[in-house]
Design a protein around this motif. Sequence first.
Motif, PDB file in Angstrom:
ATOM      1  N   GLU A 192      11.275 -39.246   1.619  1.00 11.76           N
ATOM      2  CA  GLU A 192       9.863 -39.409   2.457  1.00 11.76           C
ATOM      3  C   GLU A 192       8.797 -40.133   1.187  1.00 11.76           C
ATOM      4  O   GLU A 192       8.255 -40.898   0.998  1.00 11.76           O
ATOM      5  CB  GLU A 192       8.627 -38.446   3.386  1.00 11.76           C
TER       6      GLU A 192
ATOM      7  N   PHE B  58      13.206 -39.951   9.893  1.00  9.94           N
ATOM      8  CA  PHE B  58      13.789 -38.706   8.754  1.00  9.94           C
ATOM      9  C   PHE B  58      13.826 -38.135   9.010  1.00  9.94           C
ATOM     10  O   PHE B  58      15.118 -37.257   8.634  1.00  9.94           O
ATOM     11  CB  PHE B  58      12.257 -39.419   7.891  1.00  9.94           C
ATOM     12  N   GLU B  59      13.411 -36.824  10.257  1.00 12.96           N
ATOM     13  CA  GLU B  59      13.403 -35.851  10.572  1.00 12.96           C
ATOM     14  C   GLU B  59      15.518 -35.590  10.591  1.00 12.96           C
ATOM     15  O   GLU B  59      15.841 -34.837  10.681  1.00 12.96           O
ATOM     16  CB  GLU B  59      12.664 -35.448  11.480  1.00 12.96           C
TER      17      GLU B  59
ATOM     18  N   THR C 293       9.127 -43.240  15.822  1.00 14.89           N
ATOM     19  CA  THR C 293       8.689 -43.125  14.611  1.00 14.89           C
ATOM     20  C   THR C 293       9.794 -43.145  13.442  1.00 14.89           C
ATOM     21  O   THR C 293      10.116 -42.479  13.505  1.00 14.89           O
ATOM     22  CB  THR C 293       7.297 -42.273  14.848  1.00 14.89           C
ATOM     23  N   LYS C 294       9.434 -44.080  12.328  1.00 16.89           N
ATOM     24  CA  LYS C 294      10.066 -43.383  10.639  1.00 16.89           C
ATOM     25  C   LYS C 294      10.442 -42.316   9.507  1.00 16.89           C
ATOM     26  O   LYS C 294      10.816 -41.282  10.166  1.00 16.89           O
ATOM     27  CB  LYS C 294       9.299 -44.173   9.851  1.00 16.89           C
ATOM     28  N   HIS C 295       8.794 -41.122  10.722  1.00 18.47           N
ATOM     29  CA  HIS C 295       9.054 -39.903  10.262  1.00 18.47           C
ATOM     30  C   HIS C 295      10.004 -39.036  11.650  1.00 18.47           C
ATOM     31  O   HIS C 295      10.633 -38.651  10.964  1.00 18.47           O
ATOM     32  CB  HIS C 295       7.945 -39.350  10.430  1.00 18.47           C
ATOM     33  N   GLN C 296      10.066 -39.670  12.697  1.00 18.10           N
ATOM     34  CA  GLN C 296      10.826 -38.659  13.379  1.00 18.10           C
ATOM     35  C   GLN C 296      12.623 -39.514  13.240  1.00 18.10           C
ATOM     36  O   GLN C 296      13.411 -37.935  12.947  1.00 18.10           O
ATOM     37  CB  GLN C 296      11.145 -39.194  14.767  1.00 18.10           C
TER      38      GLN C 296
ATOM     39  N   GLU D 176      10.211 -43.169   0.098  1.00 14.45           N
ATOM     40  CA  GLU D 176      10.561 -44.223   0.792  1.00 14.45           C
ATOM     41  C   GLU D 176       8.609 -44.475   0.354  1.00 14.45           C
ATOM     42  O   GLU D 176       8.091 -46.026   0.284  1.00 14.45           O
ATOM     43  CB  GLU D 176      10.363 -43.862   1.953  1.00 14.45           C
ATOM     44  N   GLU D 177       7.197 -43.780  -0.013  1.00 16.66           N
ATOM     45  CA  GLU D 177       6.156 -43.762  -0.954  1.00 16.66           C
ATOM     46  C   GLU D 177       5.899 -44.877  -1.586  1.00 16.66           C
ATOM     47  O   GLU D 177       5.839 -45.385  -1.974  1.00 16.66           O
ATOM     48  CB  GLU D 177       5.351 -42.383  -1.224  1.00 16.66           C
TER      49      GLU D 177
ATOM     50  N   LEU E  38      14.428 -34.193   3.910  1.00 20.51           N
ATOM     51  CA  LEU E  38      12.988 -34.683   4.263  1.00 20.51           C
ATOM     52  C   LEU E  38      12.157 -35.111   3.313  1.00 20.51           C
ATOM     53  O   LEU E  38      11.963 -36.138   2.894  1.00 20.51           O
ATOM     54  CB  LEU E  38      11.874 -34.209   5.369  1.00 20.51           C
TER      55      LEU E  38
END
Length: 155
Positions: free
Chosen positions: A48, A25-26, A20-23, A51-52, A44
């Motif tokens: 994020e 970014f982490e 995922t994008k979140h993984q 990205e929002e 992070l």
Amino acid sequence: MELADILAEQAVLTCTGVKTKHQLFEQLASTAAGLTGRPAGELLAAIENREELGSTGLGNGIAIPHGKVAGLKQVCAVFARLDEPIEFDALDDLPVDIVMLLLAPTGSGADHLKALSRVARVLRNEDLMDQLRGLQSSAAIYQALTAPVAAHRAA
């Protein structure tokens, strides 16, 4: 500005298992934290939050997430080549496998824009993108990315 000015060899990742994008970014934030001394959570949040505002997926499997961070001393980059492309809400709706994170100090308008421009020019080179997708080691990817300027000129 050259990529070697903002990208350290230890900031080049070959990522496996990112789904995922979140993984992603982490992982990028964690690597950037080690390079900058800033907390990973702070980095992070900056990524994020940006990205929002809209996806930083440019198309052709490429994304340039970026953000500004108070207390950062200079522009910093982290490159990731994913083993499997991930959904990124890119402009062309295609998944992403080449990612260059850029972090800049708050108030660094010109340096931030110069870095974004340089990275975008380099990552537009289709021959380089094909090469990066085929390289296996982080060291080889770093060498390809930081090759002389003439090597990055679009054909």
